[in-house]
Design a protein around this motif. Structure first.
Motif, PDB file in Angstrom:
ATOM      1  N   ARG A 192     -31.012 101.230 -51.344  1.00 28.56           N
ATOM      2  CA  ARG A 192     -30.512 100.173 -52.230  1.00 28.56           C
ATOM      3  C   ARG A 192     -29.263  99.484 -51.681  1.00 28.56           C
ATOM      4  O   ARG A 192     -28.536  98.812 -52.410  1.00 28.56           O
ATOM      5  CB  ARG A 192     -30.236 100.712 -53.641  1.00 28.56           C
ATOM      6  N   GLN A 193     -29.011  99.647 -50.393  1.00 28.59           N
ATOM      7  CA  GLN A 193     -27.880  98.949 -49.774  1.00 28.59           C
ATOM      8  C   GLN A 193     -28.173  97.449 -49.741  1.00 28.59           C
ATOM      9  O   GLN A 193     -29.299  97.043 -49.448  1.00 28.59           O
ATOM     10  CB  GLN A 193     -27.633  99.468 -48.362  1.00 28.59           C
ATOM     11  N   PRO A 194     -27.183  96.613 -50.035  1.00 28.81           N
ATOM     12  CA  PRO A 194     -27.426  95.163 -50.075  1.00 28.81           C
ATOM     13  C   PRO A 194     -27.946  94.622 -48.749  1.00 28.81           C
ATOM     14  O   PRO A 194     -27.517  95.073 -47.674  1.00 28.81           O
ATOM     15  CB  PRO A 194     -26.039  94.588 -50.398  1.00 28.81           C
ATOM     16  N   LEU A 195     -28.865  93.683 -48.822  1.00 26.49           N
ATOM     17  CA  LEU A 195     -29.325  93.003 -47.628  1.00 26.49           C
ATOM     18  C   LEU A 195     -28.143  92.272 -46.997  1.00 26.49           C
ATOM     19  O   LEU A 195     -27.373  91.610 -47.704  1.00 26.49           O
ATOM     20  CB  LEU A 195     -30.436  92.009 -47.982  1.00 26.49           C
TER      21      LEU A 195
ATOM     22  N   ILE B 207     -33.488  84.948 -64.346  1.00 25.81           N
ATOM     23  CA  ILE B 207     -34.109  85.956 -63.487  1.00 25.81           C
ATOM     24  C   ILE B 207     -33.207  86.262 -62.300  1.00 25.81           C
ATOM     25  O   ILE B 207     -32.608  85.365 -61.704  1.00 25.81           O
ATOM     26  CB  ILE B 207     -35.489  85.466 -62.992  1.00 25.81           C
ATOM     27  N   GLY B 208     -33.120  87.533 -61.957  1.00 28.83           N
ATOM     28  CA  GLY B 208     -32.413  87.966 -60.765  1.00 28.83           C
ATOM     29  C   GLY B 208     -33.355  88.698 -59.823  1.00 28.83           C
ATOM     30  O   GLY B 208     -34.191  89.489 -60.259  1.00 28.83           O
ATOM     31  N   ILE B 209     -33.231  88.424 -58.523  1.00 30.92           N
ATOM     32  CA  ILE B 209     -34.028  89.101 -57.493  1.00 30.92           C
ATOM     33  C   ILE B 209     -33.037  89.747 -56.533  1.00 30.92           C
ATOM     34  O   ILE B 209     -32.415  89.061 -55.715  1.00 30.92           O
ATOM     35  CB  ILE B 209     -34.945  88.120 -56.742  1.00 30.92           C
ATOM     36  N   GLU B 210     -32.863  91.054 -56.639  1.00 33.07           N
ATOM     37  CA  GLU B 210     -31.854  91.738 -55.832  1.00 33.07           C
ATOM     38  C   GLU B 210     -32.460  92.210 -54.520  1.00 33.07           C
ATOM     39  O   GLU B 210     -33.458  92.927 -54.499  1.00 33.07           O
ATOM     40  CB  GLU B 210     -31.245  92.912 -56.587  1.00 33.07           C
ATOM     41  N   MET B 211     -31.816  91.810 -53.427  1.00 31.12           N
ATOM     42  CA  MET B 211     -32.326  92.078 -52.080  1.00 31.12           C
ATOM     43  C   MET B 211     -31.585  93.265 -51.469  1.00 31.12           C
ATOM     44  O   MET B 211     -30.358  93.372 -51.585  1.00 31.12           O
ATOM     45  CB  MET B 211     -32.154  90.832 -51.209  1.00 31.12           C
ATOM     46  N   VAL B 212     -32.341  94.119 -50.783  1.00 33.19           N
ATOM     47  CA  VAL B 212     -31.778  95.354 -50.233  1.00 33.19           C
ATOM     48  C   VAL B 212     -32.272  95.561 -48.799  1.00 33.19           C
ATOM     49  O   VAL B 212     -33.250  94.959 -48.369  1.00 33.19           O
ATOM     50  CB  VAL B 212     -32.189  96.574 -51.092  1.00 33.19           C
ATOM     51  N   LYS B 213     -31.576  96.445 -48.075  1.00 38.33           N
ATOM     52  CA  LYS B 213     -32.069  96.827 -46.751  1.00 38.33           C
ATOM     53  C   LYS B 213     -33.397  97.564 -46.883  1.00 38.33           C
ATOM     54  O   LYS B 213     -34.319  97.353 -46.109  1.00 38.33           O
ATOM     55  CB  LYS B 213     -31.047  97.715 -46.043  1.00 38.33           C
ATOM     56  N   ASN B 214     -33.456  98.461 -47.844  1.00 36.70           N
ATOM     57  CA  ASN B 214     -34.697  99.145 -48.184  1.00 36.70           C
ATOM     58  C   ASN B 214     -34.543  99.745 -49.569  1.00 36.70           C
ATOM     59  O   ASN B 214     -33.432  99.910 -50.081  1.00 36.70           O
ATOM     60  CB  ASN B 214     -35.067 100.210 -47.150  1.00 36.70           C
TER      61      ASN B 214
ATOM     62  N   GLU C 175     -26.052  87.643 -43.618  1.00 33.61           N
ATOM     63  CA  GLU C 175     -26.720  86.733 -42.692  1.00 33.61           C
ATOM     64  C   GLU C 175     -28.202  86.607 -43.009  1.00 33.61           C
ATOM     65  O   GLU C 175     -28.763  85.509 -42.978  1.00 33.61           O
ATOM     66  CB  GLU C 175     -26.534  87.232 -41.252  1.00 33.61           C
ATOM     67  N   GLU C 176     -28.840  87.720 -43.335  1.00 34.88           N
ATOM     68  CA  GLU C 176     -30.262  87.693 -43.660  1.00 34.88           C
ATOM     69  C   GLU C 176     -30.497  87.009 -45.002  1.00 34.88           C
ATOM     70  O   GLU C 176     -31.478  86.271 -45.169  1.00 34.88           O
ATOM     71  CB  GLU C 176     -30.825  89.114 -43.666  1.00 34.88           C
ATOM     72  N   MET C 177     -29.619  87.250 -45.976  1.00 33.93           N
ATOM     73  CA  MET C 177     -29.713  86.543 -47.258  1.00 33.93           C
ATOM     74  C   MET C 177     -29.635  85.038 -47.039  1.00 33.93           C
ATOM     75  O   MET C 177     -30.428  84.265 -47.590  1.00 33.93           O
ATOM     76  CB  MET C 177     -28.571  86.981 -48.187  1.00 33.93           C
ATOM     77  N   SER C 178     -28.696  84.634 -46.204  1.00 28.23           N
ATOM     78  CA  SER C 178     -28.488  83.195 -45.978  1.00 28.23           C
ATOM     79  C   SER C 178     -29.679  82.546 -45.303  1.00 28.23           C
ATOM     80  O   SER C 178     -30.032  81.399 -45.598  1.00 28.23           O
ATOM     81  CB  SER C 178     -27.221  82.975 -45.140  1.00 28.23           C
ATOM     82  N   GLN C 179     -30.316  83.268 -44.394  1.00 27.34           N
ATOM     83  CA  GLN C 179     -31.479  82.702 -43.719  1.00 27.34           C
ATOM     84  C   GLN C 179     -32.635  82.464 -44.691  1.00 27.34           C
ATOM     85  O   GLN C 179     -33.302  81.426 -44.640  1.00 27.34           O
ATOM     86  CB  GLN C 179     -31.909  83.634 -42.582  1.00 27.34           C
TER      87      GLN C 179
END
Length: 530
Positions: free
Chosen positions: A464-467, A453-460, A470-474
């Protein structure tokens, strides 16, 4: 709360400027921040090695600086048991990354451990120039799980070695040179295989990739084309599909791009094409459902062979035959074996089987040995014969201990019902993570099959810009602090990778989802406080 982070909610409705705080309160009131870890009847032994600070000093002074560590305070792990890991202080973690998708049947699985211990006292190593029982017994058992004509095995020690050999075989057999791979693909870090790996962070400033040509990744979430019926997953991308009855527009566009690569970037006759059925390191990226089948045909028309890196794949045409209604399980998909093999995708034992294709060469590693360093290349007798014109030898490949471990892994998968468990628990997790995607604007995509499973994180969701990293790491650190270890991947390290040992239970999965939910809530609180 910063409105820029949450411009749209589920259904695409714009909210009143003051309603973001209300939405956060609604989420918090419906969720407990204290996820309870499931019980475990195993107690780790006492840690008796060097103190943590000395371990950290030795790593810094005596191990290569290329060996990076996860987390701000690197974990010092001491013991493992099935889906659990224990650190030097005895703290327990649910392992959702499985040693980078390597621990297939469980840490220190008793059946595999017992088989290894027995063999260690019997015959540890001898050259494979001699016959010994375990190599013949193992390859017979392994090839029985593969379709004809994939019946000839060459055993190696790692996935990189296996892909090196697959490249070599393709060029030897076809007498052509050019190889095609996907952008975003990972096929190993050896100097030879690095030419097929198309992720910038793995590239070094030396020549590599001679004769290797990348082509556009048919990513239906982040790529230029894709919609809500394109991939073989219970969870589709939120992008809408504009396909007409009986065809998949995204697939057709990506196939045209593949044809363009064949027409402009390689010679008329090629050696082959390599693909993961579902891209692993790049974050469980799935292709349009029919893409690989058409790509294989185009490659074979150019004289090339098709290599399945069962390290992953998928089949589409927006007709009722190929695009089942939402909430039903698609019947066809394609995948390869380093990460997708050995039952991890649930519906089939091998990834490529889900796409209705049979590759010419299959490479497999990782889960093959449950963490033991072994890998394999499986091909046809005709292609294998091209390697027999001169000597080719691997000292440790297929040694007695490796073969016994590999055989015990196959037994454990069958006897413990792990393929079925992957399908059932993986489906549950996938659908639960999809619910979080519908609640949180920073989850752009949830995808996968079985326990991949993949969960792709974005700004919004709009951009679809990558999160940001720093926020990913937190979020990542918060999950670890609550007892869940999760992987990361993607070109921008923007995707959480959920690929646990296949023995994970539904209760464990529920705990993991709760922890991830809690980490997202903490992220919202940090954002609101800025």
């Amino acid at each position: 709360m910063a409105r820029a982070l949450w411009p749209l909610w589920a259904g695409g409705r714009r909210r009143h400027p003051g309603s973001d705080t209300l939405r956060q309160q609604e989420l918090k009131s419906s969720f407990s921040m204290q996820a309870k870890m499931p019980p475990c009847d195993f107690s780790p032994g006492k840690y008796e090695s060097y103190p943590y600070e000395r371990m950290l000093k030795i790593r810094k002074q005596n191990l290569s600086p290329s060996l990076v560590t996860y987390y701000k305070k690197p974990l010092l792990l001491h013991q493992g048991h099935m889906q659990w890991l224990f650190d030097y202080e005895g703290r327990r973690y649910l392992d959702l990354f499985a040693g980078i998708v390597t621990v297939s049947v469980g840490h220190c699985h008793p059946k595999v451990t017992a088989a290894a211990q027995k063999q260690l006292g019997h015959l540890w190593h001898t050259t494979n120039i001699y016959m010994h029982p375990s190599i013949q017994e193992y390859v017979e058992k392994l090839t029985a799980l593969l379709p004809d004509p994939l019946k000839v095995v060459y055993l190696t020690n790692s996935g990189s070695e296996a892909n090196d050999l697959a490249m070599f075989l393709a060029r030897l057999y076809t007498r052509n040179f050019d190889l095609i791979c996907f952008r975003g693909g990972y096929h190993g870090g050896s100097p030879y295989a690095l030419g097929l790996t198309s992720i910038g962070s793995y590239k070094h400033g030396v020549a590599n990739g001679f004769g290797c040509q990348t082509t556009m990744l048919p990513d239906v979430f982040r790529g230029p084309w894709g919609g809500s019926h394109c991939r073989d997953s219970l969870v589709q991308t939120i992008r809408k599909c504009s396909c007409s009855q009986g065809c998949c527009e995204a697939n057709d566009q990506y196939v045209e791009q593949f044809k363009d690569t064949l027409s402009t970037c390689v010679t008329k006759a090629i050696a082959g094409f390599i693909a993961e059925p579902i891209q692993g390191v790049n974050g469980a990226v799935q292709y349009p459902k029919r893409f690989l089948k058409e790509a294989f045909q185009l490659v074979r028309e150019r004289g090339g062979i098709c290599i399945a890196d069962e390290k992953k794949l998928v089949k589409c045409c927006c007709s009722s035959a190929f695009c089942p209604p939402e909430g039903t399980v698609a019947q066809e998909q394609l995948s390869y074996a380093v990460q997708t093999g050995f039952g991890r995708t649930g519906s089939h034992f091998w990834g490529f089987q889900t796409h209705g294709v049979v590759p010419d060469v299959v490479t497999m590693a990782k889960g093959i040995g449950n963490g033991f360093p072994m890998a394999a290349v499986v091909t046809t007798p005709e292609i294998a014969n091209s390697l027999a014109q001169n000597l080719h030898f691997n000292t440790f490949g297929g040694n007695p201990l490796a073969c016994v471990v590999g055989s015990a892994v196959l037994d454990a998968i069958a006897e413990d019902g792990l393929q079925k468990n992957s399908e059932e628990v993986g489906t549950y997790m996938l659908l639960e993570f999809a619910k979080l995607r519908d609640k949180f604007e920073i989850i752009g995509d949830v995808r996968g099959k079985g326990l991949m499973i993949g969960i792709e994180m974005v700004k919004n969701k709009d951009s679809r810009q990558p999160l940001p990293a720093e926020e990913m790491s937190q979020i990542w650190e918060d999950c670890k602090d609550m007892g869940v270890l999760i992987g990361r991947g993607g070109i921008y390290s923007q995707t959480f990778r959920v690929k646990p040992p296949m023995c994970i239970t539904k209760q464990d999965a529920a705990f993991a989802v709760e922890v991830f939910h809690a980490a997202l809530m903490k992220h919202l609180e940090r954002t609101a406080a800025k």
